[in-house]
Write an enzyme that holds these catalytic residues in place. Structure first.
Site, PDB file in Angstrom:
ATOM      1  N   ARG A 178      21.587  11.535  -4.162  1.00 47.65           N
ATOM      2  CA  ARG A 178      20.675  12.476  -3.209  1.00 47.65           C
ATOM      3  C   ARG A 178      19.432  12.805  -3.803  1.00 47.65           C
ATOM      4  O   ARG A 178      19.376  13.630  -4.718  1.00 47.65           O
ATOM      5  CB  ARG A 178      21.786  13.396  -2.775  1.00 47.65           C
ATOM      6  CG  ARG A 178      21.230  14.349  -1.677  1.00 47.65           C
ATOM      7  CD  ARG A 178      22.461  15.285  -1.044  1.00 47.65           C
ATOM      8  NE  ARG A 178      21.821  16.368  -0.279  1.00 47.65           N
ATOM      9  CZ  ARG A 178      21.076  17.480  -0.211  1.00 47.65           C
ATOM     10  NH1 ARG A 178      20.669  17.788  -1.563  1.00 47.65           N
ATOM     11  NH2 ARG A 178      20.595  18.043   0.761  1.00 47.65           N
ATOM     12  N   LYS A 208      16.779  20.475  -8.971  1.00 43.86           N
ATOM     13  CA  LYS A 208      17.487  21.713  -8.760  1.00 43.86           C
ATOM     14  C   LYS A 208      16.982  22.517  -9.834  1.00 43.86           C
ATOM     15  O   LYS A 208      16.292  22.267 -10.849  1.00 43.86           O
ATOM     16  CB  LYS A 208      18.917  21.178  -8.680  1.00 43.86           C
ATOM     17  CG  LYS A 208      19.399  20.747  -7.340  1.00 43.86           C
ATOM     18  CD  LYS A 208      21.057  20.729  -7.355  1.00 43.86           C
ATOM     19  CE  LYS A 208      21.312  20.229  -5.946  1.00 43.86           C
ATOM     20  NZ  LYS A 208      22.621  20.267  -5.713  1.00 43.86           N
TER      21      LYS A 208
HETATM   22  C1  7PJ Z   1      23.413  19.240  -2.124  1.00 43.12           C
HETATM   23  C2  7PJ Z   1      24.260  18.820  -0.760  1.00 43.12           C
HETATM   24  C3  7PJ Z   1      24.484  18.429  -3.235  1.00 43.12           C
HETATM   25  C4  7PJ Z   1      25.586  17.433  -1.339  1.00 43.12           C
HETATM   26  C5  7PJ Z   1      22.738  20.333  -1.175  1.00 43.12           C
HETATM   27  C6  7PJ Z   1      19.482  20.893  -2.578  1.00 43.12           C
HETATM   28  C7  7PJ Z   1      20.371  22.172  -2.006  1.00 43.12           C
HETATM   29  N1  7PJ Z   1      24.940  18.251  -0.616  1.00 43.12           N
HETATM   30  N2  7PJ Z   1      23.330  20.122  -0.192  1.00 43.12           N
HETATM   31  N3  7PJ Z   1      25.439  17.540  -2.651  1.00 43.12           N
HETATM   32  N4  7PJ Z   1      22.710  20.054  -2.377  1.00 43.12           N
HETATM   33  N5  7PJ Z   1      26.469  16.501  -0.992  1.00 43.12           N
HETATM   34  O1  7PJ Z   1      19.014  20.238  -1.569  1.00 43.12           O
HETATM   35  O2  7PJ Z   1      19.165  20.843  -3.698  1.00 43.12           O
HETATM   36  O3  7PJ Z   1      24.196  18.522  -4.547  1.00 43.12           O
HETATM   37  S1  7PJ Z   1      21.381  21.625  -0.545  1.00 43.12           S
END
Ligand code: 7PJ
Length: 275
Positions: free
Chosen positions: A256, A222
């Protein structure tokens, strides 16, 4: 406290942090946009992340990067459903990263086990559909909308403001008939947060354990690492791994990430050193 997520006939023990591998089925995602947007490459990438130890594959067809254009229902379904059908043949959990109730429904019918919604089920009809599908849901905090969220994020107290949001969304979920044991919380790194907000959350993430629910952390590649380290997106692996390690040590339940193999190594080292 060991949480066990249950969905359909599968269960997932969260006694140590597990990895959710990111599969962007979008042509415009910020970090790997365009790389996995064909059916074959998406499936291949999913298989690779499973082989490397991801226990959940998070499949998304809507880019939420700041300023990204809206995606139609038809387009989002066309991106994610065939990939879900492929991954559902494997022994892994599938998460659908969407805010659209109809995508949630068709994704779960096609094999998804978990709904991951960056809008925390606030779109019209989302709570009701999620309740009727009877699968776990990840409620992510975001200030503003993807289009506007990074303009001027402001909090009285970033941790307490997010906690108030969680409290309200947990109540809305329970009132709609979603089981408490189906709820996962995510503070939403980068979604309406400055670098300082993100670092405060990284350091103080244990505050969210007060809800007695699993916590998901997503900071892979990020822009906080751009601001902290002055790194372009393809140079953020070390920063992302450090963030994953800190989160694991602070008791995060699901992490994640894009870089599954590397994060598995980090989590293994953290695990053997756990006191
Ligand atoms: C996140 C997400 C996060 C959850 C994205 C990226 C941007 N879902 N979807 N948490 N970020 N739960 O992939 O960096 O931080 S999209």
């Amino acid at each position: 406290m060991t949480y066990v997520l249950k969905s359909k006939n599968k269960s997932l023990e969260l006694s140590k942090p597990i990895i959710m591998g990111i599969l962007n089925a979008t042509p415009d995602s910020f970090s790997d946009g365009g790389q996995f947007n064909t059916y074959e490459t998406a499936c291949q990438h999913a298989d690779e992340m499973i082989a490397h130890g991801a226990q959940i594959i998070d499949i998304g067809g809507e880019s939420t990067r700041p300023g990204a254009p809206d995606v139609s229902l038809e387009e989002e379904l066309a991106r994610v459903i065939p990939v879900i059908e492929h991954v559902s043949k494997k022994d892994v959990w599938i998460s659908i990263d969407t805010s659209k109730p109809e995508v949630m429904k068709q994704a779960v019918e096609a094999g998804a086990h978990l709904i991951n919604d960056v809008r925390a089920l606030q779109e019209p009809g989302a709570l009701e559909v999620a309740a009727s599908l009877n699968v776990p849901v990840c409620l992510m905090h975001m200030q503003g909308t993807p289009r506007t969220m990074q303009t001027a994020p402001k909090y009285q107290d970033v941790i307490e403001d997010i906690a108030v949001f969680f409290e309200q969304r947990i109540k809305a979920c329970i009132d709609a008939g979603i089981k408490r044991e189906h709820i996962i919380l995510d503070p939403g790194f980068g979604f309406g947060k400055t670098l300082e907000h993100n670092l405060t959350i990284l350091k103080n993430q244990k505050a969210f354990h007060r809800f007695d629910l699993p916590v998901l952390i997503g900071l892979s590649r990020k822009s906080m690492f751009k601001h902290l380290l002055n790194r372009d997106v393809e140079e953020r692996l070390a920063g992302s791994l450090a963030g994953a390690m800190i989160s694991a040590q602070k008791g995060a339940h699901i992490i994640r990430v894009h870089d599954v193999a590397e994060t598995v190594d980090v989590l293994t080292v953290v695990d053997v050193c756990q006191e």
